[in-house]
Each structure stands twice: as structure tokens, then as C-alpha cells.
Scaffold this motif. Structure first.
Motif, PDB file in Angstrom:
ATOM      1  N   ASN A 211      52.813 -68.540  32.658  1.00  0.00           N
ATOM      2  CA  ASN A 211      54.221 -68.136  32.581  1.00  0.00           C
ATOM      3  C   ASN A 211      55.059 -69.175  31.857  1.00  0.00           C
ATOM      4  OD1 ASN A 211      54.104 -65.721  33.769  1.00  0.00           O
ATOM      5  ND2 ASN A 211      54.879 -66.366  35.792  1.00  0.00           N
ATOM      6  N   GLU A 212      54.783 -70.418  32.192  1.00  0.00           N
ATOM      7  CA  GLU A 212      55.556 -71.498  31.561  1.00  0.00           C
ATOM      8  C   GLU A 212      55.258 -71.561  30.067  1.00  0.00           C
ATOM      9  OE1 GLU A 212      56.253 -74.559  35.274  1.00  0.00           O
ATOM     10  OE2 GLU A 212      54.357 -74.690  34.205  1.00  0.00           O
TER      11      GLU A 212
ATOM     12  N   TYR B 234      54.434 -69.120  28.262  1.00  0.00           N
ATOM     13  CA  TYR B 234      55.085 -67.955  27.661  1.00  0.00           C
ATOM     14  C   TYR B 234      56.569 -68.263  27.386  1.00  0.00           C
ATOM     15  CZ  TYR B 234      56.688 -63.280  26.746  1.00  0.00           C
ATOM     16  OH  TYR B 234      57.256 -62.199  26.143  1.00  0.00           O
TER      17      TYR B 234
END
Ligand SMILES: NC(=O)c1ccc[n+]([C@@H]2O[C@H](COP(=O)([O-])OP(=O)(O)OC[C@H]3O[C@@H](n4cnc5c(N)ncnc54)[C@H](OP(=O)(O)O)[C@@H]3O)[C@@H](O)[C@H]2O)c1
Length: 377
Positions: free
Chosen positions: A277-278, A280
């Protein structure tokens, strides 16, 4: 502080190195280093585990080496490594190489330099370096004990980087890298290759000279969505430390607070730590920066060669960078240093040949005028 091995040298280096090109100055004069303040900053960094300082012959118009020579001698530091660089653009003969090294040893008040780098090794300077017998010079300097390890810093294309890595048994390389530069110059691929060959990998300009520290509000909004709150500087540094091929990041720092902050960030700079997620989010930030592109040139090169030698894609690349990061001063330095005289926009004679060939249908003549205006040519 965390440490990583600098490639095959086996030297344990702190993941944060001190870039000695951005010391605080007095009266806005680059050669007038604010010595009291700089001593405090270096003392704090070294007391907290930073063990590698990077300077160059030209930094602070020569004052950086002078100052560090005095500082390192007075403080009598052990296990602190220093790199400096020979100005490759001033070399035409072997004698130049010997003279610079002796002058640098003298300024640094030492008999031996830990890491001696060829500064900004690029295609423009390479023929002169080759003529000056750079590799024999490095061999001799190693044999005489004047330097311990060799390397080069780099600001050119990936293909040339790969060639240079294979030309000599270098110990380390120093490349520009940040989340914005994965496919720029040596980039991620060059770093992977150098690391796979056992070379120590040092990153310079991790914040693009500070442009990634003060980011526009629309981009900050993206960072604000993260579960773990980090400053833009911490995001930029953690993204680099996440890459296990990278051994050390040299960051320029101009205030004590920046040193405090970056040392703190380095305590958490483990490889392969960011979540998907990070990663992304970093991608989103990157895209938001790229939206600020002024000329939609894809560097396909269809417009080339220009009869006057103008390097149209590179002129647009520097122009775009100046706008993306809102940093004309820093990009102007790259524009004038990296492009040969004939490659710059002011050589355009407005024949318009290139416009007939551009698949993006860019109004090249007009855009080159803007490049000239931006860089004050
Ligand atoms: N070999 C080469 O060709 C070459 C070229 C360039 C650099 N280098 C080396 O690489 C080092 C790093 O590159 P660089 O200094 O050009 O650029 P950089 O590290 O990307 O950026 C340095 C600037 O970022 C800002 N900054 C740093 N930490 C910060 C923090 N915690 N919070 C807010 N702002 C922060 C400061 O800007 P402000 O001062 O504006 O506050 C600082 O001057 C150099 O010092 C030098 O040793 C080598």
C-alpha cells in the motif's frame, strides 16, 4: 543508526551519509561556511552513528574540503570515512590528475583519502579522462597509498553507466536516485547491476536537492492518506532504504534540525520494509508530480538529429524537471553542466525540420524558446 556493507569493500557504512555540499553559509556566500553551525551539525551526526562524509573539490567553491580537513584533524575521529571527488571536467592530462590529488590531500590534511571518486563521469568528459590515463592514475594512487578505494559519480545515460561499471575494478558508485528517478540516468536498473557486480552503491540527491522536501499541497494530500504518518523527507528516504541494493544515502543538510530529523529517520531505514500500500502511494505521488510536465516529449528521438546539434529531448527533459519540482536553479545547473554547448536550446535556428518528424506534434520551435527563457540563455 543502521549500517550496511559497502559492496565488496566490506566497510560497514551508516545508511545515512553526510553530503558536505549544503553546509549553512554566511551572507549567502557559498564559500563562507558557517563553521560553528556546521561543527554542531557534524558533531551531532557523528555522535549518533553517521560514519561517512562526502565532499568534492568544488563543493562550497573549494571551502568544503578545507573545512573538513581542519575539522577531521581537530576532532581526531576514528572509523569515520571520507569520500572526495576529482573534477573530471578540468582534466586534460595525467599531470592534472596528479596535481588535483596532491592538492586535495593537502587541503584535507591527510596522507590518504578513503574513497576517491571521479566526479560526474560522463560521455562529455570521458575522452579527456581516457587520454589522461585515468585508470593508470588510479592504480598508481592506490599503490602509493594516497587513496584506499576508487569510485565514480554519475549523471548520464544507463547504457553508458553499464559500460563504465565494467571498465575498471571500481569499489563504489554514486548515483542520483529518488522515487522520482527510478528510470532516470543509472536508475533502479543501473543500481541493481552495480550491486550485482559487488560495487558499493551510494545514492546522492535523494531529495532532488530539496525539491522533495517542500512539496505542493495537492501532493501532500496523498501522503496525508497514509496510515503511518511520515514527513515528505522521511517518505523519500525510506523509499530508498527499502531497496536492499543501496548501501548508503548521502543527504545534504543545511540546518541542525534537518540532521536531527534525518538521523531519526535512519533508525528505521530497514530494507524491504514498506508495505505494498505504501509503495502504491509513492507511485501516486510520482504520478502527481509527473502531471506537472510542460512538454509532452517521450524522448522517442524521431526529431533527431538536429542539423545544429540541439539535443531536443534533453532540452525538454530539463525544462520539464524545472517545472515539475518548481526548482529552476537546481535544474539550470544540470542543463548547463550536462549538455554540450551545441546541444542547448539557444542553438535552434527555427528551421522547423524537427516539427515535421515529431509524432507528438509538439510545437518544438516555440517550446525551445521557453526552454531558453527558463534557463536564461
Ligand atoms: N557527485 C555528484 O555529482 C553529486 C552531485 C550532487 C550531490 N552530490 C552529493 O550528494 C549529496 C546530496 O545531494 P544534494 O545535497 O544535492 O541534495 P539532497 O540531499 O537531495 O537535498 C539536500 C537538501 O534537502 C533539504 N533537506 C534535507 N534534509 C531535510 C529535512 N529533514 N527536512 C527538510 N529539508 C531537508 C535541504 O534543503 P534546504 O537547504 O533548501 O533547506 C538540503 O539542503 C550532496 O551533498 C553531495 O555530497 C554529489
Amino acid at each position: 543508526m543502521l549500517y550496511r556493507k559497502l559492496g565488496k569493500t566490506g566497510v560497514e557504512v551508516s545508511i545515512l551519509g553526510f553530503g558536505c555540499m549544503r553546509f549553512p553559509t554566511l551572507n549567502g556566500k557559498t564559500e563562507r561556511i558557517n563553521q560553528d553551525q556546521t561543527r554542531k551539525m557534524l558533531n551531532y551526526a557523528l555522535d549518533n552513528g553517521v560514519n561517512f562524509l562526502d565532499t568534492g573539490y568544488t563543493y562550497h567553491n573549494g571551502a568544503s574540503e578545507h573545512f573538513l580537513g581542519r575539522y577531521l584533524n581537530e576532532e581526531d575521529l576514528k572509523d569515520v570515512y571520507l569520500s572526495t571527488k576529482i573534477p573530471s571536467w578540468n582534466i586534460t592530462r595525467r599531470e592534472d590528475l596528479d596535481n588535483y590529488l596532491d592538492e586535495q590531500l593537502n587541503k584535507l590534511q591527510t596522507d590518504t583519502i578513503d574513497f576517491y571518486l571521479v566526479h560526474n563521469l560522463n560521455q562529455k568528459y570521458w575522452p579527456h579522462l581516457e587520454k589522461a590515463d585515468i585508470f593508470q592514475f588510479l592504480d598508481d594512487a592506490l599503490a602509493d597509498g594516497k587513496i584506499k578505494y576508487t569510485g565514480f559519480s554519475f549523471h548520464d545515460e544507463l547504457e553508458f553507466f553499464m559500460e563504465v561499471v565494467d571498465l575498471y575494478p571500481w569499489d563504489m558508485i554514486m548515483v542520483q536516485y529518488s522515487y522520482m528517478d527510478e528510470d532516470y540516468q543509472a536508475g533502479r536498473e543501473g543500481i541493481r547491476y552495480a550491486s550485482s557486480q559487488g560495487l558499493g552503491v551510494a545514492v546522492m540527491e535523494p531529495l532532488r536537492g530539496g525539491a522533495l522536501a517542500n512539496i505542493p499541497e495537492d501532493i501532500q494530500i496523498i501522503w496525508n492518506k497514509a496510515e503511518t504518518r511520515r514527513s515528505p523527507v522521511e517518505w523519500a528516504l525510506q523509499y530508498i532504504w527499502d531497496n536492499p541494493d543501496i548501501d548508503i544515502v548521502f543527504c545534504g543538510m543545511s540546518t541542525l534540525k534537518q540532521v536531527h530529523d534525518n538521523v531519526k529517520y535512519a533508525m528505521d531505514g530497514y530494507p524491504e520494509k514498506l508495505t505494498s500500500n505504501e509503495k502504491y502511494m509513492v507511485k501516486e505521488v510520482k504520478m502527481a508530480f509527473k502531471d506537472r510536465i510542460m512538454v509532452d516529449c517521450t524522448s522517442c528521438g524521431y526529431c533527431m538529429p538536429c542539423s545544429e546539434g540541439v539535443n531536443i529531448p534533453k532540452c525538454f527533459m530539463h525544462y520539464n524537471h524545472a517545472n515539475i519540482y518548481d526548482d529552476v536553479e537546481n535544474e539550470s545547473m544540470h542543463y548547463f553542466v550536462l549538455l554540450k554547448d551545441e546541444e542547448r536550446a539557444n542553438n535552434c535556428i527555427e528551421c522547423g525540420e524537427c516539427e515535421n518528424l515529431c509524432p507528438q506534434m509538439i510545437n518544438i520551435k516555440q517550446e525551445l524558446k521557453k526552454v531558453r527563457k527558463t534557463f536564461n540563455e
